[in-house]
Design a protein around this motif. Sequence first.
Motif, PDB file in Angstrom:
ATOM      1  N   MET A   1     173.539  91.932 -23.802  1.00  0.00           N
ATOM      2  CA  MET A   1     174.373  93.105 -23.987  1.00  0.00           C
ATOM      3  C   MET A   1     173.686  94.289 -23.297  1.00  0.00           C
ATOM      4  N   GLN A   2     174.450  95.014 -22.468  1.00  0.00           N
ATOM      5  CA  GLN A   2     173.933  96.222 -21.824  1.00  0.00           C
ATOM      6  C   GLN A   2     174.302  97.431 -22.674  1.00  0.00           C
ATOM      7  N   LEU A   3     173.358  98.331 -22.822  1.00  0.00           N
ATOM      8  CA  LEU A   3     173.554  99.541 -23.618  1.00  0.00           C
ATOM      9  C   LEU A   3     173.751 100.714 -22.677  1.00  0.00           C
ATOM     10  N   LEU A   4     174.842 101.455 -22.877  1.00  0.00           N
ATOM     11  CA  LEU A   4     175.190 102.547 -21.967  1.00  0.00           C
ATOM     12  C   LEU A   4     175.291 103.875 -22.696  1.00  0.00           C
ATOM     13  N   LYS A   5     174.862 104.915 -22.016  1.00  0.00           N
ATOM     14  CA  LYS A   5     175.114 106.292 -22.437  1.00  0.00           C
ATOM     15  C   LYS A   5     175.958 106.886 -21.312  1.00  0.00           C
ATOM     16  N   HIS A   6     177.162 107.333 -21.645  1.00  0.00           N
ATOM     17  CA  HIS A   6     178.042 107.845 -20.592  1.00  0.00           C
ATOM     18  C   HIS A   6     178.863 109.030 -21.078  1.00  0.00           C
ATOM     19  N   TYR A   7     179.246 109.840 -20.129  1.00  0.00           N
ATOM     20  CA  TYR A   7     180.092 111.002 -20.374  1.00  0.00           C
ATOM     21  C   TYR A   7     181.524 110.649 -19.988  1.00  0.00           C
TER      22      TYR A   7
ATOM     23  N   ARG B   1     173.894 120.500 -25.397  1.00  0.00           N
ATOM     24  CA  ARG B   1     174.592 121.571 -24.677  1.00  0.00           C
ATOM     25  C   ARG B   1     176.058 121.650 -25.067  1.00  0.00           C
ATOM     26  N   GLY B   2     176.473 120.787 -26.013  1.00  0.00           N
ATOM     27  CA  GLY B   2     177.854 120.800 -26.474  1.00  0.00           C
ATOM     28  C   GLY B   2     178.796 119.934 -25.659  1.00  0.00           C
ATOM     29  N   VAL B   3     178.250 119.005 -24.863  1.00  0.00           N
ATOM     30  CA  VAL B   3     179.075 118.146 -24.016  1.00  0.00           C
ATOM     31  C   VAL B   3     179.207 116.773 -24.684  1.00  0.00           C
ATOM     32  N   ASP B   4     180.444 116.276 -24.768  1.00  0.00           N
ATOM     33  CA  ASP B   4     180.705 114.974 -25.386  1.00  0.00           C
ATOM     34  C   ASP B   4     180.170 113.838 -24.521  1.00  0.00           C
ATOM     35  N   TYR B   5     179.604 112.829 -25.187  1.00  0.00           N
ATOM     36  CA  TYR B   5     179.206 111.597 -24.514  1.00  0.00           C
ATOM     37  C   TYR B   5     179.336 110.445 -25.492  1.00  0.00           C
ATOM     38  N   CYS B   6     179.212 109.225 -24.989  1.00  0.00           N
ATOM     39  CA  CYS B   6     179.364 108.041 -25.825  1.00  0.00           C
ATOM     40  C   CYS B   6     178.199 107.091 -25.633  1.00  0.00           C
ATOM     41  N   LEU B   7     177.933 106.326 -26.680  1.00  0.00           N
ATOM     42  CA  LEU B   7     177.057 105.168 -26.583  1.00  0.00           C
ATOM     43  C   LEU B   7     177.970 103.960 -26.655  1.00  0.00           C
ATOM     44  N   SER B   8     177.873 103.104 -25.632  1.00  0.00           N
ATOM     45  CA  SER B   8     178.778 101.970 -25.513  1.00  0.00           C
ATOM     46  C   SER B   8     178.003 100.734 -25.103  1.00  0.00           C
ATOM     47  N   THR B   9     178.658  99.596 -25.216  1.00  0.00           N
ATOM     48  CA  THR B   9     178.068  98.345 -24.755  1.00  0.00           C
ATOM     49  C   THR B   9     179.042  97.626 -23.842  1.00  0.00           C
TER      50      THR B   9
ATOM     51  N   PRO C   1     174.299 112.529 -12.468  1.00  0.00           N
ATOM     52  CA  PRO C   1     174.344 112.383 -13.924  1.00  0.00           C
ATOM     53  C   PRO C   1     175.643 111.727 -14.356  1.00  0.00           C
ATOM     54  N   GLY C   2     175.654 111.154 -15.541  1.00  0.00           N
ATOM     55  CA  GLY C   2     176.907 110.700 -16.126  1.00  0.00           C
ATOM     56  C   GLY C   2     176.894 109.346 -16.770  1.00  0.00           C
ATOM     57  N   LEU C   3     176.172 108.388 -16.196  1.00  0.00           N
ATOM     58  CA  LEU C   3     176.180 107.032 -16.740  1.00  0.00           C
ATOM     59  C   LEU C   3     174.776 106.458 -16.629  1.00  0.00           C
ATOM     60  N   GLU C   4     174.197 106.138 -17.771  1.00  0.00           N
ATOM     61  CA  GLU C   4     172.859 105.546 -17.804  1.00  0.00           C
ATOM     62  C   GLU C   4     172.905 104.203 -18.498  1.00  0.00           C
ATOM     63  N   ILE C   5     172.129 103.263 -18.000  1.00  0.00           N
ATOM     64  CA  ILE C   5     171.860 102.033 -18.718  1.00  0.00           C
ATOM     65  C   ILE C   5     170.566 102.307 -19.476  1.00  0.00           C
ATOM     66  N   ILE C   6     170.625 102.260 -20.808  1.00  0.00           N
ATOM     67  CA  ILE C   6     169.477 102.665 -21.612  1.00  0.00           C
ATOM     68  C   ILE C   6     168.850 101.460 -22.313  1.00  0.00           C
TER      69      ILE C   6
ATOM     70  N   GLN D   1     166.970  99.504 -25.633  1.00  0.00           N
ATOM     71  CA  GLN D   1     167.237  99.425 -27.071  1.00  0.00           C
ATOM     72  C   GLN D   1     166.505 100.539 -27.800  1.00  0.00           C
ATOM     73  N   GLN D   2     165.294 100.876 -27.361  1.00  0.00           N
ATOM     74  CA  GLN D   2     164.525 101.938 -28.001  1.00  0.00           C
ATOM     75  C   GLN D   2     165.221 103.290 -27.819  1.00  0.00           C
ATOM     76  N   GLU D   3     165.754 103.553 -26.632  1.00  0.00           N
ATOM     77  CA  GLU D   3     166.488 104.808 -26.408  1.00  0.00           C
ATOM     78  C   GLU D   3     167.741 104.854 -27.277  1.00  0.00           C
ATOM     79  N   TRP D   4     168.472 103.734 -27.316  1.00  0.00           N
ATOM     80  CA  TRP D   4     169.676 103.630 -28.153  1.00  0.00           C
ATOM     81  C   TRP D   4     169.324 103.925 -29.610  1.00  0.00           C
ATOM     82  N   ASP D   5     168.282 103.238 -30.112  1.00  0.00           N
ATOM     83  CA  ASP D   5     167.892 103.403 -31.515  1.00  0.00           C
ATOM     84  C   ASP D   5     167.464 104.836 -31.815  1.00  0.00           C
ATOM     85  N   ALA D   6     166.765 105.463 -30.872  1.00  0.00           N
ATOM     86  CA  ALA D   6     166.317 106.847 -31.085  1.00  0.00           C
ATOM     87  C   ALA D   6     167.511 107.793 -31.193  1.00  0.00           C
TER      88      ALA D   6
END
Length: 117
Positions: free
Chosen positions: A1-7, A43-51, A63-68, A70-75
């Motif tokens: 499973m890939q963990l993503l942080k994206h706007y 900064r008040g900007v919406d983002y999501c954690l997704s898989t 900026p905009g889409l990171e593959i993070i 598990q430690q970053e996700w958990d934090a």
Amino acid sequence: MQLLKHYWVRNGEYLTEPGENGPLQHHPNISGLNIHYWLTDDRGVDYCLSTVADNTLVTAVDPGLEIITQQEWDAIVATIPEPEPIPEPEPIPEPTPEEKLATIGLTVEQLKVLLDL
């Protein structure tokens, strides 16, 4: 499973700056994207954690889409406050026999007459 942080995305651009969110925004067009958390950055900007599945091709966008990790996700998840408990509703008292009779338009005296008491 890939963990993503994206706007959010609009017209192919990630909305990473304050004030950019608005009409016609959508999640990135990634097959099988499963949103787990919808958050707001400092900064008040919406983002999501997704898989997404490991076999899904994902290219990071800065900026905009990171593959993070598990430690970053958990934090990040550890900073999410627990929701306020939902209070139990007040119990609805059982109606009295008189109230039950009133729902069908009878009084106790009328019931006694009907039952010949």
